[in-house]
Structures are given as C-alpha cells and as structure tokens.
Design an enzyme around this catalytic site. Structure first.
Site, PDB file in Angstrom:
ATOM      1  N   ARG A   1      55.407  43.467  24.143  1.00 29.83           N
ATOM      2  CA  ARG A   1      55.871  43.052  25.457  1.00 29.83           C
ATOM      3  C   ARG A   1      55.069  43.623  26.452  1.00 29.83           C
ATOM      4  O   ARG A   1      55.002  44.905  26.835  1.00 29.83           O
ATOM      5  CB  ARG A   1      57.336  43.608  25.642  1.00 29.83           C
ATOM      6  CG  ARG A   1      57.977  43.267  27.002  1.00 29.83           C
ATOM      7  CD  ARG A   1      59.265  43.836  27.160  1.00 29.83           C
ATOM      8  NE  ARG A   1      59.873  43.388  28.273  1.00 29.83           N
ATOM      9  CZ  ARG A   1      60.162  44.009  29.599  1.00 29.83           C
ATOM     10  NH1 ARG A   1      59.166  45.006  29.637  1.00 29.83           N
ATOM     11  NH2 ARG A   1      60.887  43.436  30.356  1.00 29.83           N
TER      12      ARG A   1
ATOM     13  N   SER B   1      67.069  35.970  24.955  1.00 35.49           N
ATOM     14  CA  SER B   1      67.629  36.887  25.903  1.00 35.49           C
ATOM     15  C   SER B   1      68.738  36.469  26.421  1.00 35.49           C
ATOM     16  O   SER B   1      68.561  35.223  27.334  1.00 35.49           O
ATOM     17  CB  SER B   1      66.661  37.591  26.846  1.00 35.49           C
ATOM     18  OG  SER B   1      65.894  38.799  26.363  1.00 35.49           O
TER      19      SER B   1
ATOM     20  N   LYS C   1      62.852  47.276  32.787  1.00 37.65           N
ATOM     21  CA  LYS C   1      62.738  45.865  33.271  1.00 37.65           C
ATOM     22  C   LYS C   1      63.035  45.731  34.639  1.00 37.65           C
ATOM     23  O   LYS C   1      64.109  46.355  35.164  1.00 37.65           O
ATOM     24  CB  LYS C   1      63.859  45.125  32.480  1.00 37.65           C
ATOM     25  CG  LYS C   1      63.728  43.962  32.760  1.00 37.65           C
ATOM     26  CD  LYS C   1      64.866  42.920  31.830  1.00 37.65           C
ATOM     27  CE  LYS C   1      65.093  41.511  32.122  1.00 37.65           C
ATOM     28  NZ  LYS C   1      63.779  40.689  31.905  1.00 37.65           N
TER      29      LYS C   1
HETATM   30  N1  TZP Z   1      65.789  43.441  28.608  1.00 39.88           N
HETATM   31  C1  TZP Z   1      67.066  43.825  29.029  1.00 39.88           C
HETATM   32  S1  TZP Z   1      66.924  45.576  29.450  1.00 39.88           S
HETATM   33  C2  TZP Z   1      65.275  45.560  28.936  1.00 39.88           C
HETATM   34  C3  TZP Z   1      64.682  44.628  28.663  1.00 39.88           C
HETATM   35  C4  TZP Z   1      63.432  44.232  28.193  1.00 39.88           C
HETATM   36  C5  TZP Z   1      64.657  46.949  29.035  1.00 39.88           C
HETATM   37  C6  TZP Z   1      65.232  47.807  27.848  1.00 39.88           C
HETATM   38  O1  TZP Z   1      64.314  49.131  28.061  1.00 39.88           O
HETATM   39  P1  TZP Z   1      65.048  50.614  27.685  1.00 39.88           P
HETATM   40  O2  TZP Z   1      64.050  51.488  27.995  1.00 39.88           O
HETATM   41  O3  TZP Z   1      65.353  50.405  26.214  1.00 39.88           O
HETATM   42  O4  TZP Z   1      66.310  50.302  28.469  1.00 39.88           O
END
Ligand code: TZP
Ligand code: MG
Length: 205
Positions: free
Chosen positions: A38, A107, A136
């Site tokens: 990502r 997602s 995010k």
């Molecule tokens: N999609 C929903 S929450 C997220 C993504 C890509 C971020 C998740 O990262 P983290 O640091 O584990 O909260």
C-alpha cells in the site's frame, strides 16, 4: 473457500521513512504470510518497481502478495491479487483484468457494502475501521467490533478486520468473527518490525 492467514500485514511505511522493500523483508522475516503493498503516494511506475522487488521475496517465503488499489500493477507483476476500495475499479472490472485465479479483496464499511462485495464476486472483504486510526487520511469513524459481528452473521466470505488494531486487541477482533487481522502502525512503527510481527502472530492464533 479461501483461507487467509490470521495476520494481514500491510506494507505501508506511513511517515517512518522506511524503505518499503526492506519493510516487506522484515515483515516476512517475522513470519507474515500475507503482505499487501500500500503506497498511496507512489506513482504507478514506482509502485510497479517496489512490487516487482517484493514479488519474489514473498514467493520464497510462501506468502500471499496483494497490491493495493491497482489491478493493472497486480497483474503486471504476477501478484496473488489486488485489494480494492469503494472508489477503485469495481470488482467485476478487476476480475476482467486479473482473471478468475487471482484474489480480489474489497474494503467495506457496513453490512450492505459487505453483501454487495460478496455478490460482486470478491474473494474476501475487509471491514472497518474497527478502532480509530491515523493511518488512513480519509478514514471513516470507528465501527467497533459490532460491525465485524454483523458482517460475520450475514456473509460467508473470509473477513479481514482493519483499523487501529494492536496485538492486544487482536484476540477480541478474532473472537468477533474476523478470519484475519490487518495491521499497519502496530507493525511498521515498531522499533523491530520482525519482532512486532512475531508478537502479533502470537496474538492472532
Ligand atoms: N483502511 C481502513 S483503516 C486503515 C485502512 C487502510 C488503516 C489501518 O492502519 P492501522 O495503523 O493498523 O490502524
Ligand atoms: Mg484503494
């Protein structure tokens, strides 16, 4: 049906300055058996270069390798699949690009989106954010474990829980019905990424 490894490790350096290829190597060294690349800010060429470098390392470790956002890049480097968001190409279009043999994950943020993902032919759904996250930029509000339970109750596809999950919370997330637990910051912000993966793995089994 697909069986996902219990830890879904996301190769996203965030603001750490880490090299994504080295980050992927550390995640694999710790025992991760699924990586999603990502790189939100990378131009497609850069994404392709990094994905191409990670591809053989993931294969040698016996790990699944998914590319976020870009079915074209996933196909070009012979990734195991792609992970899509609600605003990316639809599952059907990605399927036309990638064919039947590759994984497509989507997602989702509510039960309706998860049902639609299933109907559209996704191989797994990601559900979240479970907890508040800063990883995010446009993350929605936290859904809590309730959304995992609700999706689990209505849908047979493998579920990946995502958003603010740490090894400490992972057992509860798994108990709510997640087949796999996704982590970014809990892994990539750790001083020793491989050790963080080992700790996370011990929490998800
Ligand atoms: N999609 C929903 S929450 C997220 C993504 C890509 C971020 C998740 O990262 P983290 O640091 O584990 O909260
Ligand atoms: Mg996306």
């Amino acid at each position: 049906m697909l069986r996902l490894p219990p830890l879904y490790a996301i190769v996203d350096p965030l603001d750490t300055g880490a090299d994504p290829i080295e980050l992927a190597a550390a995640l694999l060294a710790g025992g991760a058996r699924l990586l999603q690349l990502r790189l939100k800010a990378a131009p497609p060429r850069e994404l392709l270069r990094v994905a191409e470098a990670i591809r053989p390392r993931a294969r040698a470790a016996g790990a699944l390798f998914l590319v976020n956002d870009r079915p074209d890049v996933a196909g070009a480097i012979d990734a195991d699949g792609v992970h899509l968001g609600q605003d990316d190409l639809p599952v059907a279009a990605a399927r036309r690009i990638l064919g039947p043999g590759r994984l497509i994950g989507l997602s989702t943020h509510d039960v309706e989106q998860a049902r639609s993902a299933h109907a559209a032919g996704a191989d797994y759904v990601a559900v979240g954010p479970v907890y508040p996250t800063r990883s995010k930029t446009d993350a929605l509000s936290a859904r809590g474990l309730e959304l995992i339970r609700a999706v689990r109750a209505t849908m047979p596809l493998p579920l990946v829980a995502i958003g603010g999950i740490t090894p400490e919370q992972a057992p509860a997330v798994r108990a709510a019905g997640a087949d796999s637990v996704a982590m970014i910051s809990a892994l990539v912000r750790a001083p020793d990424v491989a050790a963080a993966v080992r700790h996370a793995l011990s929490s998800v089994v």
